[in-house]
Write an enzyme that holds these catalytic residues in place. Structure first.
Site, PDB file in Angstrom:
ATOM      1  N   SER A 226      66.986 -14.933  56.533  1.00  0.00           N
ATOM      2  CA  SER A 226      67.561 -15.007  57.872  1.00  0.00           C
ATOM      3  C   SER A 226      66.400 -15.235  58.814  1.00  0.00           C
ATOM      4  O   SER A 226      65.240 -14.962  58.460  1.00  0.00           O
ATOM      5  CB  SER A 226      68.243 -13.676  58.212  1.00  0.00           C
ATOM      6  OG  SER A 226      68.535 -13.605  59.594  1.00  0.00           O
TER       7      SER A 226
ATOM      8  N   TYR B 137      68.335  -4.258  58.223  1.00  0.00           N
ATOM      9  CA  TYR B 137      68.674  -5.651  57.887  1.00  0.00           C
ATOM     10  C   TYR B 137      67.407  -6.502  57.894  1.00  0.00           C
ATOM     11  O   TYR B 137      67.141  -7.251  56.946  1.00  0.00           O
ATOM     12  CB  TYR B 137      69.713  -6.194  58.880  1.00  0.00           C
ATOM     13  CG  TYR B 137      70.183  -7.601  58.569  1.00  0.00           C
ATOM     14  CD1 TYR B 137      71.063  -7.844  57.517  1.00  0.00           C
ATOM     15  CD2 TYR B 137      69.740  -8.696  59.318  1.00  0.00           C
ATOM     16  CE1 TYR B 137      71.495  -9.138  57.220  1.00  0.00           C
ATOM     17  CE2 TYR B 137      70.166  -9.987  59.040  1.00  0.00           C
ATOM     18  CZ  TYR B 137      71.043 -10.201  57.988  1.00  0.00           C
ATOM     19  OH  TYR B 137      71.458 -11.479  57.699  1.00  0.00           O
TER      20      TYR B 137
HETATM   21  P1  NDP Z   1      80.133 -13.440  55.025  1.00  0.00           P
HETATM   22  O1  NDP Z   1      80.409 -12.006  55.334  1.00  0.00           O
HETATM   23  O2  NDP Z   1      81.114 -14.468  55.427  1.00  0.00           O
HETATM   24  O3  NDP Z   1      79.801 -13.618  53.478  1.00  0.00           O
HETATM   25  C1  NDP Z   1      79.120 -12.657  52.734  1.00  0.00           C
HETATM   26  C2  NDP Z   1      79.391 -12.906  51.284  1.00  0.00           C
HETATM   27  O4  NDP Z   1      78.623 -11.965  50.507  1.00  0.00           O
HETATM   28  C3  NDP Z   1      80.843 -12.722  50.922  1.00  0.00           C
HETATM   29  O5  NDP Z   1      81.236 -13.742  50.040  1.00  0.00           O
HETATM   30  C4  NDP Z   1      80.847 -11.386  50.213  1.00  0.00           C
HETATM   31  O6  NDP Z   1      81.870 -11.361  49.207  1.00  0.00           O
HETATM   32  C5  NDP Z   1      79.486 -11.388  49.552  1.00  0.00           C
HETATM   33  N1  NDP Z   1      79.067 -10.050  49.184  1.00  0.00           N
HETATM   34  C6  NDP Z   1      78.791  -9.010  49.985  1.00  0.00           C
HETATM   35  N2  NDP Z   1      78.496  -7.924  49.263  1.00  0.00           N
HETATM   36  C7  NDP Z   1      78.587  -8.295  47.956  1.00  0.00           C
HETATM   37  C8  NDP Z   1      78.410  -7.639  46.735  1.00  0.00           C
HETATM   38  N3  NDP Z   1      78.074  -6.332  46.692  1.00  0.00           N
HETATM   39  N4  NDP Z   1      78.595  -8.323  45.580  1.00  0.00           N
HETATM   40  C9  NDP Z   1      78.939  -9.625  45.613  1.00  0.00           C
HETATM   41  N5  NDP Z   1      79.122 -10.314  46.743  1.00  0.00           N
HETATM   42  C10 NDP Z   1      78.947  -9.652  47.907  1.00  0.00           C
HETATM   43  O7  NDP Z   1      78.736 -13.728  55.740  1.00  0.00           O
HETATM   44  P2  NDP Z   1      77.713 -14.951  55.678  1.00  0.00           P
HETATM   45  O8  NDP Z   1      78.283 -16.100  54.998  1.00  0.00           O
HETATM   46  O9  NDP Z   1      77.205 -15.096  57.047  1.00  0.00           O
HETATM   47  O10 NDP Z   1      76.549 -14.288  54.815  1.00  0.00           O
HETATM   48  C11 NDP Z   1      75.956 -14.890  53.690  1.00  0.00           C
HETATM   49  C12 NDP Z   1      74.467 -14.600  53.726  1.00  0.00           C
HETATM   50  O11 NDP Z   1      73.898 -15.234  54.870  1.00  0.00           O
HETATM   51  C13 NDP Z   1      74.091 -13.127  53.834  1.00  0.00           C
HETATM   52  O12 NDP Z   1      73.016 -12.850  52.959  1.00  0.00           O
HETATM   53  C14 NDP Z   1      73.651 -12.985  55.285  1.00  0.00           C
HETATM   54  O13 NDP Z   1      72.725 -11.935  55.446  1.00  0.00           O
HETATM   55  C15 NDP Z   1      73.018 -14.343  55.511  1.00  0.00           C
HETATM   56  N6  NDP Z   1      72.860 -14.748  56.900  1.00  0.00           N
HETATM   57  C16 NDP Z   1      73.940 -14.913  57.718  1.00  0.00           C
HETATM   58  C17 NDP Z   1      73.761 -15.295  59.031  1.00  0.00           C
HETATM   59  C18 NDP Z   1      74.901 -15.463  59.988  1.00  0.00           C
HETATM   60  O14 NDP Z   1      74.666 -15.542  61.209  1.00  0.00           O
HETATM   61  N7  NDP Z   1      76.130 -15.530  59.539  1.00  0.00           N
HETATM   62  C19 NDP Z   1      72.418 -15.544  59.574  1.00  0.00           C
HETATM   63  C20 NDP Z   1      71.364 -15.362  58.618  1.00  0.00           C
HETATM   64  C21 NDP Z   1      71.586 -14.989  57.337  1.00  0.00           C
HETATM   65  P3  NDP Z   1      82.817 -10.121  48.837  1.00  0.00           P
HETATM   66  O15 NDP Z   1      82.910  -9.242  50.040  1.00  0.00           O
HETATM   67  O16 NDP Z   1      84.085 -10.788  48.437  1.00  0.00           O
HETATM   68  O17 NDP Z   1      82.126  -9.455  47.679  1.00  0.00           O
END
Ligand code: NDP
Length: 240
Positions: free
Chosen positions: A133, A146
């Site tokens: 990030s 975070y």
């Molecule tokens: P979302 O919340 O839309 O997606 C997060 C994903 O991670 C979901 O598919 C969720 O699936 C999965 N996830 C969370 N915990 C687990 C777990 N224990 N096991 C397996 N899967 C898991 O958010 P984003 O798409 O934004 O996030 C994706 C990545 O991008 C993250 O690492 C976030 O930190 C990073 N990011 C996001 C930014 C933003 O502004 N959106 C900016 C910078 C980085 P499920 O709950 O079904 O398991």
């Protein structure tokens, strides 16, 4: 020629789902991992295995990948994308929220690395994309743990790259700014959330996860001897 297998964690929403769609359009068979398997299945992608796996479960991550490889061949790209953001004022925050972020954003990523690294080294080919990030490059208000987890991704990936580059395995870090996803749905600190949203309005909103997906695909599609080490992608108006 058949395209190789791509594994994406956290593919049930946001950036992971968008990246699954982009790689699928490019013709790759996919293994998608997350807890909400219905959401991954609803993407309706061809040549795609959707597995309910919590990235904190090292054995389950490995097993899912071994099974998918039996069907589609070796993993050529792992996108270690799954992650959560439990932003909040550190003074009042429940330490359980610290643990959850560290377990998923740090240990979850290492579990992915563990599952594919040896095979890639043996084959002298492969790409590991680790989701960081912009908060892995500088600190932001109420991002304490975070930020810690995302700084880890930068440091660990730099070291991992040193180890894997001599084997022609690429390590890419992706560092997005504000992207429109569900990532903040789990934030319990109301003031933190209000401040984040106000800042987002100031910059004219976040950008679509599709742009992040396209960047990951672009970096992956470079020839194996070309390494885009890091992609930092933000809304144009995101000043910090
Ligand atoms: P979302 O919340 O839309 O997606 C997060 C994903 O991670 C979901 O598919 C969720 O699936 C999965 N996830 C969370 N915990 C687990 C777990 N224990 N096991 C397996 N899967 C898991 O958010 P984003 O798409 O934004 O996030 C994706 C990545 O991008 C993250 O690492 C976030 O930190 C990073 N990011 C996001 C930014 C933003 O502004 N959106 C900016 C910078 C980085 P499920 O709950 O079904 O398991």
């Amino acid at each position: 020629m058949d395209k190789p297998l791509v594994v994406i964690t956290g593919a049930s929403s946001g950036i992971g789902a968008a990246t699954a769609e982009a790689f699928s359009r490019a013709g790759h068979p996919l293994l998608l991992l997350a807890r909400r398997v219905d959401r991954m299945e609803s993407l309706g992608l061809p040549k795609t295995i959707c597995r309910k796996v919590d990235v904190r479960d090292r054995k389950a991550v490995k097993e899912a990948i071994v099974n998918a490889e039996a069907q589609y061949g070796p993993t050529d790209c792992l996108f270690n994308n799954a992650g959560i953001a439990r932003l909040g004022n550190i003074i009042h925050q429940d330490p359980q929220e610290w643990d959850e972020q560290i377990d998923i954003n740090v240990n979850g990523v290492m579990n992915g690395v563990h599952a594919v690294m040896e095979g890639m080294v043996e084959r002298k080919r492969g790409t590991i994309v680790n989701m960081s990030s912009i908060a892995g490059r500088k600190v932001y208000p109420d991002h304490t743990v975070y930020c810690g987890t995302k700084y880890f991704i930068h440091g660990m990936s730099d070291s991992l790259r040193q180890h894997l580059a001599p084997h022609d395995v690429r390590v890419i870090v992706i560092s997005p700014g504000v992207i429109e996803t569900e990532v903040l749905d789990g934030v319990t600190d109301r003031k933190t959330l209000a401040d984040y949203k106000a800042n987002k309005v100031k910059m004219g909103g976040g950008i679509s996860a599709d742009h992040v997906a396209d960047s990951v695909l672009f970096a992956y599609q470079m020839p194996q001897n070309v390494l885009i080490q890091e992609i930092c992608i933000t809304p144009t108006r995101q000043e910090h």
